[in-house]
Enzyme design. Structure first.
Site, PDB file in Angstrom:
ATOM      1  N   TYR A 256       0.839  -1.068   0.033  1.00 14.11           N
ATOM      2  CA  TYR A 256      -0.130  -0.059  -0.040  1.00 14.11           C
ATOM      3  C   TYR A 256       0.955   1.307  -0.254  1.00 14.11           C
ATOM      4  O   TYR A 256       0.508   2.059  -0.323  1.00 14.11           O
ATOM      5  CB  TYR A 256      -1.069  -0.010   1.192  1.00 14.11           C
ATOM      6  CG  TYR A 256      -2.193  -0.917   0.959  1.00 14.11           C
ATOM      7  CD1 TYR A 256      -3.228  -0.516  -0.147  1.00 14.11           C
ATOM      8  CD2 TYR A 256      -1.980  -2.318   1.516  1.00 14.11           C
ATOM      9  CE1 TYR A 256      -4.150  -1.565  -0.275  1.00 14.11           C
ATOM     10  CE2 TYR A 256      -3.071  -3.242   1.099  1.00 14.11           C
ATOM     11  CZ  TYR A 256      -4.022  -2.979   0.101  1.00 14.11           C
ATOM     12  OH  TYR A 256      -5.094  -3.742  -0.093  1.00 14.11           O
TER      13      TYR A 256
ATOM     14  N   PHE B 179       1.887  -9.919  -8.956  1.00 12.17           N
ATOM     15  CA  PHE B 179       2.884  -8.976  -8.474  1.00 12.17           C
ATOM     16  C   PHE B 179       2.981  -7.971  -9.767  1.00 12.17           C
ATOM     17  O   PHE B 179       3.044  -6.844  -9.636  1.00 12.17           O
ATOM     18  CB  PHE B 179       4.069  -9.727  -8.249  1.00 12.17           C
ATOM     19  CG  PHE B 179       4.811  -9.067  -7.107  1.00 12.17           C
ATOM     20  CD1 PHE B 179       4.187  -9.586  -5.660  1.00 12.17           C
ATOM     21  CD2 PHE B 179       5.984  -8.290  -6.839  1.00 12.17           C
ATOM     22  CE1 PHE B 179       4.770  -9.053  -4.544  1.00 12.17           C
ATOM     23  CE2 PHE B 179       6.468  -7.669  -5.864  1.00 12.17           C
ATOM     24  CZ  PHE B 179       6.015  -8.101  -4.729  1.00 12.17           C
ATOM     25  N   HIS B 180       3.110  -8.503 -10.933  1.00 14.58           N
ATOM     26  CA  HIS B 180       3.505  -7.787 -12.069  1.00 14.58           C
ATOM     27  C   HIS B 180       2.257  -6.794 -12.671  1.00 14.58           C
ATOM     28  O   HIS B 180       2.691  -5.858 -13.317  1.00 14.58           O
ATOM     29  CB  HIS B 180       4.250  -8.555 -13.116  1.00 14.58           C
ATOM     30  CG  HIS B 180       5.582  -8.822 -12.830  1.00 14.58           C
ATOM     31  ND1 HIS B 180       5.893 -10.232 -12.256  1.00 14.58           N
ATOM     32  CD2 HIS B 180       6.698  -8.303 -13.185  1.00 14.58           C
ATOM     33  CE1 HIS B 180       7.109 -10.137 -12.015  1.00 14.58           C
ATOM     34  NE2 HIS B 180       7.700  -8.989 -12.660  1.00 14.58           N
TER      35      HIS B 180
ATOM     36  N   ARG C 198       6.713 -20.630  -8.015  1.00 12.45           N
ATOM     37  CA  ARG C 198       7.764 -19.462  -8.278  1.00 12.45           C
ATOM     38  C   ARG C 198       8.868 -19.584  -7.749  1.00 12.45           C
ATOM     39  O   ARG C 198       9.230 -20.435  -7.106  1.00 12.45           O
ATOM     40  CB  ARG C 198       6.848 -18.313  -7.683  1.00 12.45           C
ATOM     41  CG  ARG C 198       6.854 -18.260  -6.093  1.00 12.45           C
ATOM     42  CD  ARG C 198       6.476 -16.949  -5.657  1.00 12.45           C
ATOM     43  NE  ARG C 198       6.532 -17.009  -4.237  1.00 12.45           N
ATOM     44  CZ  ARG C 198       6.251 -15.909  -3.557  1.00 12.45           C
ATOM     45  NH1 ARG C 198       5.939 -14.758  -3.941  1.00 12.45           N
ATOM     46  NH2 ARG C 198       6.490 -16.003  -2.005  1.00 12.45           N
ATOM     47  N   ARG C 199       9.927 -18.661  -8.036  1.00 12.75           N
ATOM     48  CA  ARG C 199      11.122 -18.449  -7.381  1.00 12.75           C
ATOM     49  C   ARG C 199      11.861 -19.846  -7.529  1.00 12.75           C
ATOM     50  O   ARG C 199      12.624 -20.151  -6.873  1.00 12.75           O
ATOM     51  CB  ARG C 199      11.049 -18.301  -5.907  1.00 12.75           C
ATOM     52  CG  ARG C 199      10.427 -16.975  -5.401  1.00 12.75           C
ATOM     53  CD  ARG C 199      10.312 -16.694  -4.224  1.00 12.75           C
ATOM     54  NE  ARG C 199      10.067 -15.363  -3.618  1.00 12.75           N
ATOM     55  CZ  ARG C 199      10.027 -14.920  -2.328  1.00 12.75           C
ATOM     56  NH1 ARG C 199      10.117 -15.850  -1.473  1.00 12.75           N
ATOM     57  NH2 ARG C 199       9.999 -13.995  -2.212  1.00 12.75           N
TER      58      ARG C 199
END
Lengths: 155, 550
Positions: free
Chosen positions: B221, B369-370, B433-434
């Site tokens: 935020y 996220f993107h 992911r990752r």
């Protein structure tokens, strides 16, 4: 404070939708027991191999309809001798780690649990279909992270 | 134009932001090609090192420095020039943040901190990495205090008045940031640093994770609110109208102080150590933040419609065609907003108690996220950059730069659409992911994941390459407008700070009584965290030693 009439309608609609949505999630969680993996049991991360049930990792039958699977995760693999479980029976997974944080995730299922050293994660699952399922680690745990996997056979 | 000394401060922040952006996006490009098996890294460089640098430089460094550059400019514009003390503390904040950044980056580059930007214990980086992070946070605190100080001077001189909307929103954002950082400061100072330097042997892992996520969610935020500021305050001016409702804008920001912090457990839904009741409570609190987002969405479309009708738009949707689509400052932000619609919906899925199990830690999260930070936030910042730098340097924003600006945001959108769609689909199929590679010895499951047209490695690589080209274009625009574009001489060539008027006559005074909001925020945090954190401390397992697994 002045609120535009359409804005009131929009917000009332939005908040009611939110309440309904949370209601569905909550009822399904607490009256139908649809909760994500978790557990409040702790363990000494250095004594995992001598603490039951992780002293004998693998599948144990508890009664006619329930099986328990104990798994130890470590960089970069899972200690679990051949994993074979039946379809249509309740399988209770208990997983812990001897080193860093990992995950225990079975592809094509809802088994997706974080494995935290010092804690035991528990998840109950019933496989519908037989087959060989890929188990993988989806929490970064080091250079071999992408090589951390295993397989479970459902018969 | 604002005072020259304030301009220098703002420009320094923006320059660091874009340096981080340059290196961070290069790391992103390398990632897609490594996963694609198209290139191999030299032995001294590791995939996870690059991944750490990508996350830290883009998500933390680029955003933070840009935000402070934007805040400094807007605060100086709306409240008047900084006094000497405010300016001094601002510079101090800038340098401390920069030193922290350099220290942390040096540790990543030297391979001492391949722990990703979440730095989950008991992965143990060099103690200096955590010191770098601590300095980074302390630096941002100094910069925040300077902005609050500047605001307090204004309040003293304008007793009984509501502050300008931009200043109000800046103060809201930094208050939220200060409260949120308490969690990460607590864990870094009292858990990580003593443990990493060997003063204590072990660390309480679950506690460190919970304190991290107490900070980790409001962090998003902290990126988003400055973008919202641009939407509320800058966009109305660009489309030729005033702020839709001053009181509504302030209320929505106040709600963000209340509901962005006591929500961190929704990142920990699939882990042990927190009982279902407390997890669910934070899921409910997480959803409350949807209300100010709905308010923002309404305000934005109300603004567009008002402006469009004023310009002669007829019928139900005629106003839509009357928006200033040829103005890159507007179009970039509009597209950024559009990305936030699926982004926000995805966020609701992630935070939904049980649904989280389907997507937790899969590539879906990376895609999410993107299209939240990587597009709505980053592209709003790009839209701001187009006028902010010329405004600060007194250079022209030439026709050719405007055209390049369009090419840049179109390529960014296309690249992001390809890449993030591939990531969302792959995540739903189960790809984690990752990971440097995700073939798992060519397991049948993984062959299924990557089989589709959208979910193939190729789509992600094409998307990533387009994004990188777009990033380089942006760097070119930044360098041009910062150093090379012709200076504005005639009045019409000067670029303005497009700050819309906002009518405060209906705004109630209590909205600016910070103690009410800070008090309620702490009460909510206490309800959400006191018992479960107390439990983690009292019923802690034996702690964990450190591990260096890279």
């Amino acid at each position: 404070m002045h609120l535009h009439k359409y804005e009131k309608i929009w917000l009332v609609f939005g908040i009611i939708a939110l309440a309904i949505f949370l209601g569905v999630v909550g009822v399904s969680a607490f009256s139908h027991d649809h909760t994500p993996a978790g557990g409040m049991h702790t363990i000494d991360p250095e004594k995992v191999n001598e603490t039951a049930p992780f002293d004998k990792p693998g599948v144990t039958q508890i009664d006619d309809d329930t099986y328990q699977v104990a798994i130890v995760a470590m960089a970069f693999g899972y200690t679990a001798p051949e994993l074979k479980v039946p379809a249509g029976k309740e399988i209770i997974f208990h997983v812990t780690s001897t080193d860093v944080v990992h995950s225990f995730t079975i592809d094509n299922t809802k088994v997706n649990m974080m494995v935290v050293p010092g804690q035991i994660t528990t998840k109950s699952y019933t496989f519908d279909k037989p087959g060989k399922y890929l188990i993988l680690c989806n929490e970064y745990c080091g250079t071999g992270h992408h090589m951390m996997f295993n397989e479970i056979e459902v018969y | 134009m604002i005072a020259e000394k304030d301009r220098k401060l703002a420009l320094s922040n923006i320059a660091v932001a874009y340096t981080a952006f340059l290196i961070g996006t290069l790391c992103g490009l390398l990632q897609v090609f490594i996963r694609n098996d198209a290139i191999q890294l030299p032995a001294w460089l590791d995939y996870y090192q690059i991944l750490t640098a990508h996350g830290v430089l883009l998500a933390l460094i680029f955003t933070t420095f840009f935000i402070f550059g934007f805040f400094v400019t807007g605060m100086s514009k709306s409240l008047g020039s900084f006094g000497p003390k405010v300016r001094l503390v601002s510079w101090l904040g800038f340098y401390v943040t920069l030193i922290g950044t350099i220290l942390a980056t040096a540790m990543i580059v030297s391979g001492e901190a391949s722990v990703l930007y979440t730095f989950y214990a008991p992965l143990k980086a060099s103690g200096w990495y955590y010191v770098g992070l601590a300095l980074f946070v302390v630096g941002t605190w100094l910069s925040s205090f300077a902005l609050i100080g500047h605001y307090m001077v204004w309040r003293r001189q304008n007793k009984g008045q509501l502050s300008p909307l931009f200043a109000f929103m800046t103060v809201t954002t930094v208050i939220m940031w200060l409260i949120a950082c308490l969690g990460v400061v607590a864990t870094v100072l009292f858990q990580y640093i003593p443990w990493a330097f060997g003063w204590v042997d072990t660390i309480n892992v679950e506690l460190s994770r919970s304190l991290f996520w107490y900070f980790g969610h409001p962090l998003v935020y902290f990126w988003l609110l400055p973008a919202y500021m641009a939407w509320y305050v800058i966009v109305p001016k660009l489309v030729g109208t005033t702020v839709f409702s001053d009181s509504l804008a302030r209320l929505s920001f106040v709600l963000f102080i209340l509901f962005s912090i006591p929500v961190g457990f929704h990142h920990q839904l699939t882990e042990p150590g927190i009982s279902n009741f407390w997890k669910f409570l934070q899921v409910v609190l997480t959803f409350m933040v949807i209300i100010p987002s709905l308010m923002t969405a309404f305000s934005m479309f109300a603004t567009f419609e008002t402006a469009g009708r004023k310009n002669g738009g007829k019928g139900l949707f005629g106003w839509f065609t009357k928006l200033p689509w040829k103005d890159v400052r507007f179009t970039s932000i509009f597209v950024a907003m559009a990305f936030f619609i699926p982004g926000g919906a995805g966020g609701i899925i992630n935070a939904s108690f049980q649904l989280n199990e389907v997507v937790h830690n899969t590539l879906w999260i990376v895609g999410h996220f993107h299209i939240t930070v990587g597009t709505p936030v980053a592209m709003t910042f790009m839209g701001l950059t187009f006028w902010l730098i010329p405004y600060l340097t007194g250079r022209k924003f030439t026709k050719s730069m405007q055209k390049l600006g369009f090419v840049q945001i179109i390529t960014w959108s296309v690249g992001m659409l390809l890449m993030s769609t591939a990531q969302h689909v792959l995540g739903l199929l189960g790809a984690p992911r990752r990971t440097a590679y995700s073939s798992y010895n060519s397991h049948a499951s993984t062959l299924d994941w990557f089989d589709g047209v959208l979910s193939s490695h190729l789509t992600m690589a094409i998307g990533g390459s387009i994004l990188f080209l777009s990033a380089m274009l942006l760097i070119y625009i930044v360098v041009m407008t910062m150093f090379l574009s012709p200076k504005a001489v005639k009045e019409k060539d000067f670029v303005e700070f497009p700050m819309a008027d906002s009518v405060k006559t209906h705004t109630p005074m209590f909205l600016e009584n910070w103690w009410i909001w800070i008090g309620i925020a702490f009460a909510l945090i206490f309800v959400a965290y006191a018992i479960p954190l107390g439990d983690m401390i009292q019923h802690a397992p034996p702690g964990s030693k450190g591990f260096k697994t890279w």
